[in-house]
Write an enzyme that holds these catalytic residues in place. Structure first.
Site, PDB file in Angstrom:
ATOM      1  N   HIS A  82       5.732   5.040  11.257  1.00  0.00           N
ATOM      2  CA  HIS A  82       5.146   5.035   9.917  1.00  0.00           C
ATOM      3  C   HIS A  82       4.191   6.226   9.867  1.00  0.00           C
ATOM      4  O   HIS A  82       2.969   6.072   9.904  1.00  0.00           O
ATOM      5  CB  HIS A  82       4.402   3.715   9.718  1.00  0.00           C
ATOM      6  CG  HIS A  82       4.027   3.415   8.302  1.00  0.00           C
ATOM      7  ND1 HIS A  82       4.066   4.359   7.291  1.00  0.00           N
ATOM      8  CD2 HIS A  82       3.594   2.266   7.733  1.00  0.00           C
ATOM      9  CE1 HIS A  82       3.677   3.788   6.163  1.00  0.00           C
ATOM     10  NE2 HIS A  82       3.384   2.522   6.407  1.00  0.00           N
ATOM     11  N   LYS A 114      25.012  -5.487  -7.401  1.00  0.00           N
ATOM     12  CA  LYS A 114      26.460  -5.578  -7.657  1.00  0.00           C
ATOM     13  C   LYS A 114      27.270  -5.139  -6.441  1.00  0.00           C
ATOM     14  O   LYS A 114      28.484  -5.014  -6.515  1.00  0.00           O
ATOM     15  CB  LYS A 114      26.843  -4.664  -8.834  1.00  0.00           C
ATOM     16  CG  LYS A 114      26.120  -4.943 -10.127  1.00  0.00           C
ATOM     17  CD  LYS A 114      26.592  -3.923 -11.178  1.00  0.00           C
ATOM     18  CE  LYS A 114      25.665  -3.881 -12.369  1.00  0.00           C
ATOM     19  NZ  LYS A 114      25.910  -2.681 -13.195  1.00  0.00           N
ATOM     20  N   ARG A 170      11.527   3.175   2.639  1.00  0.00           N
ATOM     21  CA  ARG A 170      11.192   2.198   3.692  1.00  0.00           C
ATOM     22  C   ARG A 170      12.410   1.325   3.909  1.00  0.00           C
ATOM     23  O   ARG A 170      13.037   0.861   2.957  1.00  0.00           O
ATOM     24  CB  ARG A 170       9.994   1.352   3.255  1.00  0.00           C
ATOM     25  CG  ARG A 170       9.791   0.146   4.158  1.00  0.00           C
ATOM     26  CD  ARG A 170       8.522  -0.588   3.855  1.00  0.00           C
ATOM     27  NE  ARG A 170       7.354   0.162   4.301  1.00  0.00           N
ATOM     28  CZ  ARG A 170       6.122  -0.343   4.340  1.00  0.00           C
ATOM     29  NH1 ARG A 170       5.904  -1.585   3.954  1.00  0.00           N
ATOM     30  NH2 ARG A 170       5.106   0.378   4.763  1.00  0.00           N
ATOM     31  N   ARG A 208       0.799  -1.223   0.000  1.00  0.00           N
ATOM     32  CA  ARG A 208       0.000   0.000   0.000  1.00  0.00           C
ATOM     33  C   ARG A 208       0.836   1.280   0.000  1.00  0.00           C
ATOM     34  O   ARG A 208       0.574   2.196  -0.782  1.00  0.00           O
ATOM     35  CB  ARG A 208      -0.949   0.026   1.208  1.00  0.00           C
ATOM     36  CG  ARG A 208      -2.210  -0.762   0.967  1.00  0.00           C
ATOM     37  CD  ARG A 208      -2.704  -1.393   2.238  1.00  0.00           C
ATOM     38  NE  ARG A 208      -1.809  -2.471   2.606  1.00  0.00           N
ATOM     39  CZ  ARG A 208      -1.969  -3.732   2.229  1.00  0.00           C
ATOM     40  NH1 ARG A 208      -3.007  -4.069   1.537  1.00  0.00           N
ATOM     41  NH2 ARG A 208      -1.100  -4.665   2.554  1.00  0.00           N
ATOM     42  N   THR A 209       1.821   1.371   0.881  1.00  0.00           N
ATOM     43  CA  THR A 209       2.579   2.619   0.999  1.00  0.00           C
ATOM     44  C   THR A 209       3.283   2.913  -0.323  1.00  0.00           C
ATOM     45  O   THR A 209       3.183   4.014  -0.882  1.00  0.00           O
ATOM     46  CB  THR A 209       3.600   2.500   2.147  1.00  0.00           C
ATOM     47  OG1 THR A 209       2.895   2.107   3.320  1.00  0.00           O
ATOM     48  CG2 THR A 209       4.322   3.808   2.401  1.00  0.00           C
TER      49      THR A 209
END
Ligand code: NCD
Length: 313
Positions: free
Chosen positions: A134, A85, A106, A56-57
């Site tokens: 959050h 890498k 996040r 959702r976020t």
């Protein structure tokens, strides 16, 4: 007062800041619908970086920058980028900064997003930092409470589930404390209680039977955050107890008509499918309110306050 360079914690916001975001969300809501859009953020770019899974976020922010007339680029997993890498997260972010006006990040570690924000000149939105905070979820939860319950003060809210690791709970209790006469109750497994610094004279741990006596305005559920539990033993212990921290038809029948059941999602069994259609169960209403709330946050952080004020006239 919030300087708007970054949105990392609800601690940065005063009641006035939250009220402004909610006021702007109200006027932006019609533009969050299918088929409608604005050109307020024409030419502006949001980078979205999820070092930890997100539905959702991550996706709602991509959707709403488009609704504001802007565009979004994203990195979802290290495999998506030169981190595969061995490039550092920091250099990845420094690179995206060259192309973007604002970045949503996040990550799995508490405080990590604040650390990235120190490295970057563009505004940073905390999309969840481990079991920390959050803030944009809390703001959309406040919008949901305002719209679906009708007020932001004088509320009784029960937090249920993994209150130790549930970052949405941590941000929401902070946001609700900016308003008057709100009381909080916690129902959680032993070992997953509300962190001590978030308890207070307005907070009381409960058992399920007492929840009915409280007559709550909202029950805010959260899943056991198993990825944050330190051992397999703990994961098994809490999964075995999970049954107590669910709502089902029996519990809903004992809860008053006014009690809304909220959940930030993902729901992994905490709400039994046979009560999804109960009008008191509103997690997808929260998802919906996430759109206009995140539009307001983006527009404000991108410096469009005057246009937002104009829309409110
Ligand atoms: C939550 C999160 O990631 O903190 N989901 C969300 O963003 N709506 C809740 C969770 O993961 O349990």
């Amino acid at each position: 007062m919030w300087d708007r360079k970054d949105l990392l914690s609800i601690d940065q916001l005063g009641r006035k800041d939250i009220d402004s975001i909610l006021k702007y969300a109200e006027v932006l809501e019609p533009y969050s619908n299918r088929g409608n859009m604005l050109d307020m953020c024409n030419g502006e770019v949001l980078a979205r970086v999820a070092f930890e899974p997100s539905t959702r976020t991550f996706r709602s922010f991509g959707f709403v920058i488009y609704k504001l007339g802007g565009w979004s680029d994203s990195i979802y997993t290290p495999r998506d980028s030169s981190m595969e890498k061995g490039e550092s997260k920091e250099d990845t972010l420094r690179t995206l900064e060259q192309y973007s006006n604002i970045v949503l990040i996040r990550d799995a570690e508490v405080g990590s997003v604040a650390r990235y924000a120190d490295l970057l000149d563009i505004p940073v939105i905390n999309g969840g930092d481990g079991s920390g905070e959050h803030p944009t979820q809390a703001l959309l939860d406040m919008r949901t409470i305002e719209k679906e319950i009708g007020r932001k003060d004088g509320l009784k809210v029960v937090f249920m589930g993994d209150l130790g690791n549930g970052r949405t709970v941590h941000s929401l209790i902070k946001a609700l404390r900016k308003y008057d006469n709100n009381f909080f109750y916690g129902f959680s497994p032993e070992g997953l209680e509300m962190p001590g610094e978030l308890e207070g004279s307005d907070y009381q741990p409960l058992s399920m039977d007492n929840i009915y006596d409280v007559v709550p305005d909202a029950i805010y559920m959260t899943r056991i955050q198993r990825e944050r539990l330190k051992s397999e033993e703990l994961r098994e212990k809490f999964l075995a107890e999970q049954e107590f921290y669910k709502v089902n038809r029996d519990k809903m029948s004992r809860l008053p008509q006014k009690t809304k059941v909220m959940h930030p999602l993902p729901c992994v069994g905490e709400i039994s499918p046979d009560v999804y259609n109960d009008p008191r169960v509103i997690p997808f209403v929260q998802v919906r309110h996430g759109l206009e709330t995140r539009m307001a946050i983006l527009a404000l952080m991108l410096g469009h306050e005057d246009e937002l004020e104009q829309m409110c006239k």
